[in-house]
Structure formats: structure tokens, C-alpha cells
Design an enzyme around this catalytic site. Structure first.
Site, short mmCIF file in Angstrom:
data_model
loop_
_atom_site.label_atom_id
_atom_site.label_comp_id
_atom_site.label_asym_id
_atom_site.label_seq_id
_atom_site.Cartn_x
_atom_site.Cartn_y
_atom_site.Cartn_z
N THR A 39 3.67 42.94 36.08
CA THR A 39 4.75 42.56 36.99
C THR A 39 4.25 42.58 38.42
O THR A 39 3.35 43.36 38.77
CB THR A 39 5.95 43.52 36.85
OG1 THR A 39 5.49 44.87 37.05
CG2 THR A 39 6.60 43.38 35.49
N THR A 43 2.73 48.86 43.90
CA THR A 43 3.23 50.23 43.81
C THR A 43 4.65 50.32 44.34
O THR A 43 5.52 50.96 43.74
CB THR A 43 2.31 51.18 44.60
OG1 THR A 43 1.04 51.24 43.96
CG2 THR A 43 2.90 52.58 44.67
N CYS A 44 4.91 49.69 45.48
CA CYS A 44 6.21 49.79 46.14
C CYS A 44 7.35 49.44 45.20
O CYS A 44 8.29 50.23 45.03
CB CYS A 44 6.24 48.87 47.36
SG CYS A 44 7.86 48.80 48.16
N LYS A 53 14.22 54.76 45.81
CA LYS A 53 15.48 54.54 46.54
C LYS A 53 16.65 54.41 45.57
O LYS A 53 17.78 54.81 45.88
CB LYS A 53 15.39 53.31 47.44
CG LYS A 53 14.26 53.36 48.45
CD LYS A 53 14.23 54.66 49.22
CE LYS A 53 12.95 54.83 50.00
NZ LYS A 53 11.77 55.17 49.17
N TYR A 186 6.76 62.06 53.74
CA TYR A 186 7.90 61.23 53.38
C TYR A 186 8.19 61.27 51.88
O TYR A 186 9.31 61.51 51.45
CB TYR A 186 7.64 59.77 53.76
CG TYR A 186 7.60 59.44 55.23
CD1 TYR A 186 7.13 60.34 56.19
CD2 TYR A 186 8.00 58.19 55.68
CE1 TYR A 186 7.08 60.03 57.52
CE2 TYR A 186 7.97 57.86 57.03
CZ TYR A 186 7.51 58.77 57.95
OH TYR A 186 7.47 58.45 59.27
N GLU A 190 11.48 62.97 49.88
CA GLU A 190 12.44 62.10 49.21
C GLU A 190 12.61 62.47 47.75
O GLU A 190 13.75 62.62 47.25
CB GLU A 190 11.99 60.64 49.34
CG GLU A 190 12.11 60.09 50.76
CD GLU A 190 11.62 58.67 50.89
OE1 GLU A 190 11.55 58.17 52.03
OE2 GLU A 190 11.29 58.03 49.86
N HIS A 449 32.91 48.98 68.21
CA HIS A 449 33.55 50.29 68.04
C HIS A 449 34.55 50.23 66.90
O HIS A 449 35.30 49.26 66.79
CB HIS A 449 34.27 50.68 69.33
CG HIS A 449 35.06 51.95 69.21
ND1 HIS A 449 34.47 53.20 69.22
CD2 HIS A 449 36.40 52.17 69.05
CE1 HIS A 449 35.41 54.13 69.09
NE2 HIS A 449 36.59 53.52 68.98
#
Length: 470
Positions: A39, A43-44, A53, A186, A190, A449
Site C-alpha cells: 500500500t 510509514t505516516c 491520530k 512527540y 501521543e 467571535h
């Protein structure tokens, strides 16, 4: 004799390689991409950014359902964890996205070769398929985009069961009672957050005296404070001297980084997350004469070209640059444009970095420590989310926005956000740095706002000591 000939061949189908290949094809270059996985996405997408995530979001929702809904007047029954379903959702997200890249390759008429790529010469790439068969691709240009792999610790074997890399930490069959994360960067924070929210006791062991080295010190200190409040434990200035797999877990041998008496820390699972190294095994770089430094990185010139004409390198292979997927994407686009005879450019002073814990920590540009070391006079503007109306309405008001501006010119030099959705909010400030904006430019920009981004405007006003809501 080459079976096929291309204008450019990308070795590696990760964020840098696949994005670069798409851009090259858009520019009219006959393009091929060689990828060892079945695929695309590297790695990401396969075992990094995207699956982590997905688990961060799922575990965040689980934690919210357990701990946060009551404050909003929502009374839920008993909340149960279906880890198998959570992991299946993660896999589904990855599968859908990898198929999407395959579609983009077909759309842009990019030839994909599944197998490992080896640089036979500056104009020749040999592709070895899983069955051992080989074919040769002739090319005018080659782009090395093979990314990186997790670093290990000497004498400690990663078995992806009890002692795992970031890859193994994405597929644990059950929630460990005690997860020890070796490395306070990081990735470790996570993944530690994921399993901590799901019920694990999490201890972070870091050799340095702080987490997230390289990030603004004030941001790191407050991120650690908030993670500690969530139950994460920290052992800083501590060295891992060894690990022994025992029945039911792992015994870690710890020592003070400065020297001293050691101790044993017991864990069910140990995550080794001390950094990544460039992946160059089997690429044939030494045989082809491509220079590498002592750490295995591939130096390039301003056009991403190695010491061999027509051979380029991008992404995690490059020394002294952030190992980030979005940085690799920018380099992939730039190198494709340069090869096609166009202008290509990456502004390394405006590359954001994000830690996707909760709250998130996001940063771009210079830190206070870097400005002090360089002798640059600067001003600071800060604004807490506690004084932001949207953050208070959301019940998510931890953290702050911090801007650094040149004391003489007011030009924005760095931006650092610790807070809800910081990874999205930082984009406004990346754009400001890219265009050389001043803090006043940001301060005079109308912000809707109520939004979290009003904290950015207030921090910009704070550079001149004129915040309105704090």
C-alpha cells in the site's frame, strides 16, 4: 537493457514520494514510483501519523464519555471499551486512505512498481519484487524518498509484543496495566496518551531533563504539567541501561543520566520511542557513489540534489531538518518542480510541529531559547485560553498562545500554542511567518467571535502590552 524509461523515478511512496510523484506527473513528466509495501502512504499513513491520530481521537472520545460529559449536563450510563472495534476502525481509516492514493496514481497516470528499489546507477533503478524477480527502470532523474525507521536501544530487542516500537504500540491486543514509554518526544507522548486514556498507567522515561526537546521551554514545561495532571508519570534525566523480558512483562534497568545508583522499573509493555533514523538499507547508495554522513543521512544541495547529478533526496533522509510528513510533502513538490525546470522552494523557517496530545502543542519558527542563544532582542505576547470565551464555553480552557516578535521591527519570529485544537490554529501563524508579517499585522486582522483563534489576536496585541480581554 531497461524495460521502461521515465523522466523521474521516486523510490518510496510515503508522503514525500507519493506527493512528489503526483506533482511531477501534473507537470508532464513521465513518472514512476517504487514502493516496498503493498500500500502507498509510507510509514505516516500505514503505521504512523494516521493510525495514531485515529486512536488518539477514539481514546479522546472514550475519555470524554467517562469523565467530561457530566459537566455538560449529559448523564451517560456505564461506558465500556471495545478495543477490538477501536482498532478495526483505525485499520479501516488507513485502508480507505491508502486506496485513495492508489486512485490518485491512476488518475495522474503514474506507474507504480511494488518491490524494493535499488539505485544501480544515476539513470537506472532495479526493482526487486517479493518473489525475487527483478526489473530495471531507466530514468533521467531519481528521487530517494525512503523515509525513516524507529531507532532502538543497544542490547534491547524490540519483539513488538512486550518491547514495542511505535508500530507495535498501534496494535496491542489489550490495554497494558503499566506502559513505560522510553523517550519524551512527540510519538511517545501521543501513544502514551492513547493507552493512558484507555486505562493504562503510563510512565515516561526521558534521558534529558525535559520532554519535547527542541520545543519552546515554556510550552514543554506546561505540557508536562497538564499530562501529569491526566495521570502520566515522568522520570526525567534517567537512562535505560537494559531490559529483560520476564513472565508477564519487562524489567527495565534505570540509572540517573548523570550517574549513580540504578533501579528496576517493572512494566507490562515497554514502548521504545527515542527517535528515528534514515532508512537506506538495500538502496545501493554506497555502490552508486551517493555520499552519506556518519549517521546515515544523505546531504543535498539547495536543489535537493545529492553529490551525484540526477539523484535527489527528500524527507527523512535529509540531515538537520525536521522529520515530519508535511515537510516531506513540501520537499516532494519542490523537487518535482525543480526537475521539471520550474522554481521549487521550501521555507524551513515556517514548518509547523504539532504534538497531538490533549491539549495539543503546536509550534512554528524560533523558540525563546533559540533567540536568546542568537542574541536577538525580542518581545513576547501571551494570552491564556482561560480568558477566551469559546474555550470557556467548550469547557476546554487549558493552555495559552505565545508569540515572539523582533523587538526592533515587530516581525513575527516564532509562535507557540498549547491548547485545544492547537494543531489547526497554528496554520494562521505559519502563514504569517511565510509572508513576513508583524505581530501588529496579526493583531489588526479581524477574528470571528467567539472562536479559539481570538486567543491568537490577543497574544499579538499582547506583544505591545495591549490585550483587551486579559
Amino acid at each position: 537493457m531497461s524495460e521502461e524509461r521515465y523522466d523521474v523515478v521516486f523510490i518510496g511512496g510515503g508522503p514525500g514520494g507519493y506527493v512528489g510523484a503526483i506533482r511531477a506527473a501534473q507537470l508532464g513528466l513521465r513518472t514512476a514510483c517504487v514502493e516496498a509495501r503493498s500500500t502507498l502512504g509510507g510509514t505516516c499513513l500505514n503505521v504512523g501519523c494516521i493510525p495514531s491520530k485515529a486512536l488518539l481521537e477514539s481514546s479522546h472520545l472514550y475519555h470524554q464519555a467517562q469523565a467530561d460529559l457530566a459537566a455538560h449536563g449529559i448523564v451517560a450510563g456505564e461506558v465500556a471499551l471495545d478495543l477490538k472495534a477501536m482498532l478495526a476502525r483505525k485499520t479501516k481509516v488507513v485502508d480507505e486512505l491508502t486506496k485513495g492514493i492508489g486512485f490518485l496514481f491512476k488518475k495522474n497516470k503514474i506507474d507504480l512498481y511494488e518491490g524494493t528499489g535499488r539505485l544501480a546507477a544515476a539513470d537506472s533503478v532495479v526493482v526487486t519484487a517479493a518473489d525475487g524477480s527483478e526489473r530495471t527502470l531507466g530514468c533521467e532523474n531519481v528521487v530517494l524518498a525512503t523515509g525513516s525507521e524507529p531507532m532502538g536501544l543497544p542490547g534491547i530487542e524490540i519483539d513488538e509484543k512486550r518491547i514495542v516500537s511505535s508500530t507495535g504500540a498501534l496494535t496491542l491486543a489489550k490495554v497494558p496495566k503499566h506502559l513505560v514509554v522510553v523517550g519524551g518526544g512527540y510519538i511517545g507522548l501521543e501513544l502514551g496518551s492513547v493507552w493512558g486514556r484507555l486505562g493504562a498507567e503510563v510512565t515516561v522515561v526521558e534521558f534529558l531533563d525535559r520532554i519535547t526537546p527542541g520545543m519552546d521551554g515554556e510550552l514543554s514545561k506546561n505540557l508536562q504539567r497538564l499530562l501529569k495532571r491526566q495521570g502520566m508519570k515522568f522520570r526525567l534525566s534517567t537512562k535505560v541501561a537494559g531490559a529483560k523480558t520476564v513472565r508477564g512483562g519487562v524489567n527495565l534497568a534505570l540509572e540517573p543520566a548523570a550517574g549513580g545508583e540504578g533501579e528496576t522499573l517493572k512494566a507490562d509493555v515497554v514502548l521504545i520511542s527515542i527517535g528515528r533514523r534514515p532508512f537506506t538499507a538495500g538502496l545501493g547508495l554506497a555502490e552508486a557513489g551517493v555520499a552519506m554522513d556518519a549517521r546515515g543521512f544523505v546531504p543535498v544541495d539547495g536543489d535537493f540534489q545529492t553529490n551525484i547529478a540526477g539523484v535527489f533526496a527528500i524527507g527523512d533522509l535529509l540531515p538537520d531538518r525536521p522529520m515530519l510528513a508535511h515537510k516531506a510533502e513540501e520537499e516532494g513538490v519542490a523537487v518535482a518542480e525543480l526537475i521539471a525546470g520550474h522554481d521549487g522552494h521550501v521555507n524551513y523557517a515556517a514548518i509547523p510541529g504539532v504534538v497531538y496530545t490533549w491539549p495539543e502543542a503546536a509550534t512554528v519558527g524560533k523558540t525563546e531559547e533559540e533567540l536568546k542563544a542568537a542574541g536577538v532582542a525580542y518581545k513576547v505576547g501571551k494570552f491564556p485560553f482561560l480568558a477566551n470565551s469559546r474555550a470557556r464555553a467548550n469547557g476546554d480552557a487549558d493552555g495559552f498562545v505565545k508569540l515572539l516578535a523582533d523587538a526592533a521591527t515587530d516581525r513575527l519570529l516564532g509562535a507557540h500554542i498549547l491548547g485545544p485544537d492547537a494543531g489547526t490554529m497554528i496554520s494562521e501563524l505559519v502563514l504569517a511567518l511565510e509572508y513576513g508579517a508583524s505581530a501588529e499585522d496579526v493583531a489588526r486582522t479581524c477574528h470571528a467571535h467567539p472562536t479559539l483563534n481570538e486567543a491568537v489576536k490577543e497574544a499579538a496585541l499582547g506583544v505591545e502590552g495591549r490585550t483587551l480581554n486579559a
